[in-house]
Design a protein around this motif. Structure first.
Motif, PDB file in Angstrom:
ATOM      1  N   THR A   1       0.832  -1.200   0.000  1.00  0.00           N
ATOM      2  CA  THR A   1       0.000   0.000   0.000  1.00  0.00           C
ATOM      3  C   THR A   1       0.869   1.253   0.000  1.00  0.00           C
ATOM      4  O   THR A   1       0.439   2.319  -0.462  1.00  0.00           O
ATOM      5  CB  THR A   1      -0.926   0.001   1.234  1.00  0.00           C
ATOM      6  OG1 THR A   1      -1.772  -1.153   1.186  1.00  0.00           O
ATOM      7  CG2 THR A   1      -1.814   1.234   1.273  1.00  0.00           C
ATOM      8  N   GLU A   2       2.090   1.140   0.484  1.00  0.00           N
ATOM      9  CA  GLU A   2       3.006   2.280   0.558  1.00  0.00           C
ATOM     10  C   GLU A   2       3.720   2.542  -0.770  1.00  0.00           C
ATOM     11  O   GLU A   2       4.525   3.476  -0.844  1.00  0.00           O
ATOM     12  CB  GLU A   2       4.052   2.017   1.651  1.00  0.00           C
ATOM     13  CG  GLU A   2       3.448   1.799   3.028  1.00  0.00           C
ATOM     14  CD  GLU A   2       4.457   1.312   4.064  1.00  0.00           C
ATOM     15  OE1 GLU A   2       4.098   1.261   5.258  1.00  0.00           O
ATOM     16  OE2 GLU A   2       5.594   0.975   3.672  1.00  0.00           O
ATOM     17  N   TRP A   3       3.428   1.767  -1.814  1.00  0.00           N
ATOM     18  CA  TRP A   3       4.165   1.863  -3.062  1.00  0.00           C
ATOM     19  C   TRP A   3       3.371   2.598  -4.132  1.00  0.00           C
ATOM     20  O   TRP A   3       2.129   2.576  -4.144  1.00  0.00           O
ATOM     21  CB  TRP A   3       4.511   0.470  -3.588  1.00  0.00           C
ATOM     22  CG  TRP A   3       5.284  -0.388  -2.628  1.00  0.00           C
ATOM     23  CD1 TRP A   3       5.820  -0.007  -1.428  1.00  0.00           C
ATOM     24  CD2 TRP A   3       5.597  -1.766  -2.781  1.00  0.00           C
ATOM     25  NE1 TRP A   3       6.461  -1.068  -0.833  1.00  0.00           N
ATOM     26  CE2 TRP A   3       6.339  -2.164  -1.637  1.00  0.00           C
ATOM     27  CE3 TRP A   3       5.338  -2.710  -3.779  1.00  0.00           C
ATOM     28  CZ2 TRP A   3       6.805  -3.469  -1.463  1.00  0.00           C
ATOM     29  CZ3 TRP A   3       5.792  -4.003  -3.614  1.00  0.00           C
ATOM     30  CH2 TRP A   3       6.523  -4.366  -2.471  1.00  0.00           C
ATOM     31  N   ASP A   4       4.092   3.182  -5.079  1.00  0.00           N
ATOM     32  CA  ASP A   4       3.482   3.834  -6.230  1.00  0.00           C
ATOM     33  C   ASP A   4       3.617   2.943  -7.466  1.00  0.00           C
ATOM     34  O   ASP A   4       4.363   1.967  -7.481  1.00  0.00           O
ATOM     35  CB  ASP A   4       4.161   5.187  -6.500  1.00  0.00           C
ATOM     36  CG  ASP A   4       3.964   6.175  -5.364  1.00  0.00           C
ATOM     37  OD1 ASP A   4       2.864   6.194  -4.770  1.00  0.00           O
ATOM     38  OD2 ASP A   4       4.918   6.927  -5.064  1.00  0.00           O
ATOM     39  N   ASP A   5       2.863   3.298  -8.505  1.00  0.00           N
ATOM     40  CA  ASP A   5       3.001   2.677  -9.836  1.00  0.00           C
ATOM     41  C   ASP A   5       2.761   1.172  -9.808  1.00  0.00           C
ATOM     42  O   ASP A   5       3.398   0.415 -10.536  1.00  0.00           O
ATOM     43  CB  ASP A   5       4.386   2.979 -10.410  1.00  0.00           C
ATOM     44  CG  ASP A   5       4.456   2.742 -11.913  1.00  0.00           C
ATOM     45  OD1 ASP A   5       3.415   2.868 -12.570  1.00  0.00           O
ATOM     46  OD2 ASP A   5       5.553   2.420 -12.413  1.00  0.00           O
ATOM     47  N   LEU A   6       1.833   0.729  -8.963  1.00  0.00           N
ATOM     48  CA  LEU A   6       1.469  -0.693  -8.974  1.00  0.00           C
ATOM     49  C   LEU A   6       0.733  -1.027 -10.266  1.00  0.00           C
ATOM     50  O   LEU A   6       0.051  -0.178 -10.832  1.00  0.00           O
ATOM     51  CB  LEU A   6       0.572  -0.998  -7.771  1.00  0.00           C
ATOM     52  CG  LEU A   6       1.254  -0.936  -6.401  1.00  0.00           C
ATOM     53  CD1 LEU A   6       0.201  -1.025  -5.294  1.00  0.00           C
ATOM     54  CD2 LEU A   6       2.285  -2.043  -6.239  1.00  0.00           C
TER      55      LEU A   6
END
Length: 292
Positions: free
Chosen positions: A162-167
């Motif tokens: 959830t803390e990541w971008d560009d999934l």
């Protein structure tokens, strides 16, 4: 159980031997003979901006998971090279026993080049013959030497996608470490109530064509990846509505029932992940299915 007794030590530009001596001295300073009952070494890599969240997640865990916790605060752009450290020893009285449980928290602030060589720093502090868990805050710097080094000394890596971008792109990098260390994902753990609910809808759920999920992007991807992998249906489509937590799922336009219970608090989720010692093939399959 009574409130813990906490004793502390801090130092600047320290050597690891200084940290070891501080641990020994703080344990010796407890009022009762203590039982050092660590069941693991718990490391956390905490980049700038994640300090408060990392410390908050540790709250209340010492009694459930007595451990040596090593918090690593990297500052690679510092104008100096060195280690600043803090050590806290917590002792908990055990009712009916004249001894205490003793747990340890070590904070290491890695300045300059030290932030690029964490494995050599933490290895002397790991408790031999006990599992090592690594909680990585934020998206890991895939391929960076600090990540590669710490994965090499870790049994289980705990992330929160959830803390990541560009999934889902980062899941491809995550999958590359599945064979090197077991992986836990807090985003996945937070879908457990909903996955149980969807499984209870069998066999009707087997024919679903489109799943509309209101929640975080990571939760939405992982639930649909789980359905695709469990059902052998890579054609299942996802419609995502962004929300800070998982609030609802529609199956082909029909709302699924809301699962019972309340979402767990962060420390409880992390505590549950520290009870797991083996790989999770269902999670791994769900991750891979998000990339299809």
């Amino acid at each position: 159980m009574a409130s813990p007794l906490i004793t502390n030590w801090t130092g600047e530009d320290v050597h690891l031997a200084d940290v070891g001596r501080a641990l020994a001295q703080l344990r010796a300073a407890t009022t009762q003979p203590s039982m050092r009952t660590s069941v693991m070494t718990h490391m956390a890599w905490v980049p700038a901006g994640w300090e408060d969240a990392a410390r908050s997640a540790l709250g209340g865990m010492a009694e459930r998971h007595p451990s040596r916790t090593i918090l690593l605060f990297p500052d690679p752009n510092a104008g100096s090279d060195g280690i600043d450290a803090g050590v806290a020893v917590e002792t908990f009285a055990v009712p009916g026993v004249d001894r205490e449980i003793c747990t340890e928290v070590i904070e290491l602030h890695l300045r300059g080049p030290r932030a690029k060589a964490p494995a050599s720093i933490v290895e002397p502090l790991l408790i031999s013959d006990l599992p090592v868990f690594l909680r990585w805050r934020g998206e890991p710097p895939w391929g960076a030497q600090e990540l590669e080094q710490l994965v090499g000394v870790t049994d289980r890596v705990i992330v929160d996608s959830t803390e990541w971008d560009d999934l889902p792109h980062p899941y491809r990098h995550l999958a590359a470490i599945f064979d090197r260390a077991a992986v836990s994902d807090i985003a996945w753990a937070r879908t457990s109530r909903w996955r149980a609910l969807l499984a209870s809808l069998w066999p009707d759920v087997a024919d679903v064509g489109t799943v509309r999920i209101k929640g975080t992007h990571a939760q939405a991807l992982l639930i649909v990846g789980w359905l695709r992998s469990r059902l052998g249906r890579p054609d299942i489509e996802l419609e995502h509505v962004d929300a800070k937590q998982l609030e609802g799922i529609d199956l082909d336009g029909k709302p699924a029932p809301f699962p019972p219970g309340d979402p767990p608090i962060p420390s409880d989720v992390l505590s549950d992940e520290l009870d797991k010692f083996t790989r999770d093939p269902i999670y791994e399959a769900a991750v891979l299915a998000t990339l299809e």
